[in-house]
Design an enzyme around this catalytic site. Structure first.
Site, PDB file in Angstrom:
ATOM      1  N   LYS A   1       0.840  -1.197   0.000  1.00  0.00           N
ATOM      2  CA  LYS A   1       0.000   0.000   0.000  1.00  0.00           C
ATOM      3  C   LYS A   1       0.876   1.249   0.000  1.00  0.00           C
ATOM      4  O   LYS A   1       1.985   1.246   0.531  1.00  0.00           O
ATOM      5  CB  LYS A   1      -0.902   0.018   1.241  1.00  0.00           C
ATOM      6  CG  LYS A   1      -1.994  -1.027   1.247  1.00  0.00           C
ATOM      7  CD  LYS A   1      -2.824  -0.924   2.514  1.00  0.00           C
ATOM      8  CE  LYS A   1      -3.892  -2.004   2.563  1.00  0.00           C
ATOM      9  NZ  LYS A   1      -4.937  -1.812   1.548  1.00  0.00           N
TER      10      LYS A   1
ATOM     11  N   ARG B   1     -10.408 -11.496   0.723  1.00  0.00           N
ATOM     12  CA  ARG B   1     -11.234 -12.519   0.077  1.00  0.00           C
ATOM     13  C   ARG B   1     -10.551 -13.881   0.095  1.00  0.00           C
ATOM     14  O   ARG B   1     -11.214 -14.920   0.000  1.00  0.00           O
ATOM     15  CB  ARG B   1     -11.568 -12.087  -1.353  1.00  0.00           C
ATOM     16  CG  ARG B   1     -10.400 -11.989  -2.308  1.00  0.00           C
ATOM     17  CD  ARG B   1     -10.664 -11.098  -3.502  1.00  0.00           C
ATOM     18  NE  ARG B   1     -10.730  -9.691  -3.110  1.00  0.00           N
ATOM     19  CZ  ARG B   1     -10.982  -8.699  -3.955  1.00  0.00           C
ATOM     20  NH1 ARG B   1     -11.185  -8.952  -5.241  1.00  0.00           N
ATOM     21  NH2 ARG B   1     -11.010  -7.453  -3.537  1.00  0.00           N
TER      22      ARG B   1
END
Length: 501
Positions: A277, A351
């Protein structure tokens, strides 16, 4: 803060201040306030401070008097009556109690008559929960605590008649809800060097011991040996040990019944892995376990409320870190379901651990599944910071979630899971890839999870990325974790019929 029900004549009431409410622009005050002024406190009617009150949402006016038992009256604005609802009421109550703390009130009185004329379901429960929410702060690691942090100490629910059992239960439930939300917020606000997966497993163990839940925490080797390759790909680069936590609640007589299964994303810190990130986003990523925290808060309430509904919580917890062992973009892993996944972006990690947790839920023979996750930034782009997305395979379950959320002031809105989105997840080298294009990214995440839901089981995915965290302080919430989702889950268990979804 304690909430005590005090039954005594109005002439005997005592407090540092009593709270009453009023709407904006009303020609008359609410009936309970008007009656109290007339019969017990005529000094309020003659106060010039009364003309200062506007009724704007969250505004407060304090009127000082000569009474020895009631020293002050605080009038709280509810805003426009035509726009009034649970969110406005909660904001007004939170603002009022923040003002009480600012003014160093130790004992606050809340006459039941103050609520006359306010039309709102479960009003007294919401009052207690909102008061606790407004006063929430996290100062665990501050060496110098805020001087007034413990104020107010007591809230007296004042009435001159014996209260109903329903009212007593509402006060108890409000306290339970407030404590559950605060607990979830504490977990999210805890620094990641403290609230790692092992810490969360210990917290779950404490809950289990206190309330009699069944508890299990799978360690690294067992997770890998089970065949949870997608989950394992998330924690490969972290020195902090992962834990797959399960909590089981089953009321007496419901043994063998199919449970409601809740799955919560528990990424205790998310760097993005090799798909790192950018600076300016990483420091808030301790909040990436807010889905798991909401389920922790819910189980805290579950132990107090003891509903007649079996519930299982599954919390896949891990850190997502980059190092020499971390998963590389382009790797292919095999999930617990047997499906293979090409990992194109290691920052789409939620996920990956959720898909194995969903497949794992099959062993509990769920009547329905709800998963909660701070899953996609795309959800914030779509809905902003105050609304969560719901994606599902069951219109009935979707309606229960949306309606339950609206009743407690938490907003959910549906996104479609049409088959046209499935094309985005096709991989050239595996059964699926873990991301699609940026366009529709939140839906692609939902479509990915749908592939791992046990067959013929009603399921809903809640993307709470926006409302689970506040970057800055608002009128009703401190910066940090919000505990979003806890109240909706508590409301769901009072409304859901697992045999009719």
């Amino acid at each position: 803060m304690e909430f005590n029900i005090v039954v005594e004549p109005a002439s005997a009431w005592s407090a540092d201040a009593v709270i009453f409410f009023a709407f904006k622009g009303s020609e008359e005050f609410l009936p309970g306030f008007s009656k109290w002024i007339t019969t017990q406190a005529d000094w309020v009617a003659g106060s010039p401070g009364l003309t200062d009150f506007t009724g704007e949402l969250g505004s407060t006016t304090v009127i000082y008097g000569s009474s020895t038992s009631i020293q002050r009256v605080m009038i709280v604005g509810l805003g426009d009556k035509n726009e009034f609802g649970i969110e406005q009421f909660s904001q007004a109550v939170s603002s009022a109690f923040c003002k009480c703390r600012e003014l160093k009130f130790r004992i606050v009185g809340a006459p039941l008559s103050a609520f006359e004329g306010i039309v709102l379901e479960d009003m007294h429960e919401h009052f207690v929960a909102a008061a606790m929410s407004g006063l929430y702060s996290y100062d665990e690691f501050k060496t110098k605590k805020e001087e007034n942090a413990a104020l107010p100490e007591v809230v007296k629910m004042l009435t001159d008649a014996e209260p109903s059992e329903t009212f007593i239960e509402a006060i108890h439930k409000g306290q339970t809800v407030g404590e559950a939300v605060s607990y979830a917020r504490d977990l999210v606000n805890s620094p990641p060097n403290i609230a790692n997966p092992v810490f969360l497993a210990e917290e779950a163990k404490k809950l289990a011991k206190k309330y009699g839940f069944k508890f299990k925490a799978m360690k690294r080797k067992e997770i890998i040996d089970k065949g949870m390759g997608a989950y394992a790909s998330v924690f490969k680069g972290s020195i902090d040990e992962p834990r797959l936590i399960t909590l089981e609640y089953c009321p007496k007589g419901r043994e063998g019944d199919k449970p409601l299964v809740l799955v919560g994303k528990g990424v205790t810190f998310d760097t993005g892995g090799i798909s790192l990130k950018p600076t300016g986003h990483i420091e808030d990523m301790k909040c990436d376990m807010a889905g798991a925290a909401a389920i922790f808060g819910f189980f805290h309430a579950l132990g107090e409320l003891n509903p007649d509904l079996p519930v299982v919580g599954i919390l896949p917890c891990a850190d997502n870190m980059p190092d020499g062992l971390a998963t590389r973009p382009g790797e292919v892993v095999t999930s617990l379901s047997g499906k293979t996944i090409e990992i194109l972006n290691t920052d789409a990690e939620g996920r990956l651990l959720l898909c194995d947790a969903l497949a794992y839920s099959k062993q509990f023979e769920p009547a329905a599944i709800i998963d909660l996750a701070t899953l996609t930034g795309g959800c914030i782009v779509a809905f902003g910071w105050n609304v969560a997305a719901v994606m599902d395979n069951s219109p009935k379950l979707e309606n229960i979630i949306i309606e339950s959320g609206m009743r407690v002031g938490e907003r959910f809105w549906p996104m479609p899971l049409w088959d046209i989105y499935k094309e985005e997840l096709k991989s050239d080298v595996a059964d699926l890839k873990n991301i699609g294009s940026r366009e529709g990214m939140t839906i692609h995440a939902g479509m990915f999870l749908k592939e791992f839901v046990p067959e013929n089981v009603p399921w809903a995915h809640l993307d709470i990325a926006g409302p689970a965290w506040r970057k800055k302080k608002t009128t009703t919430l401190t910066a940090g974790g919000t505990g979003f989702g806890v109240r909706t889950l508590i409301e769901i268990i009072s409304r859901i019929d697992l045999e009719d979804i």
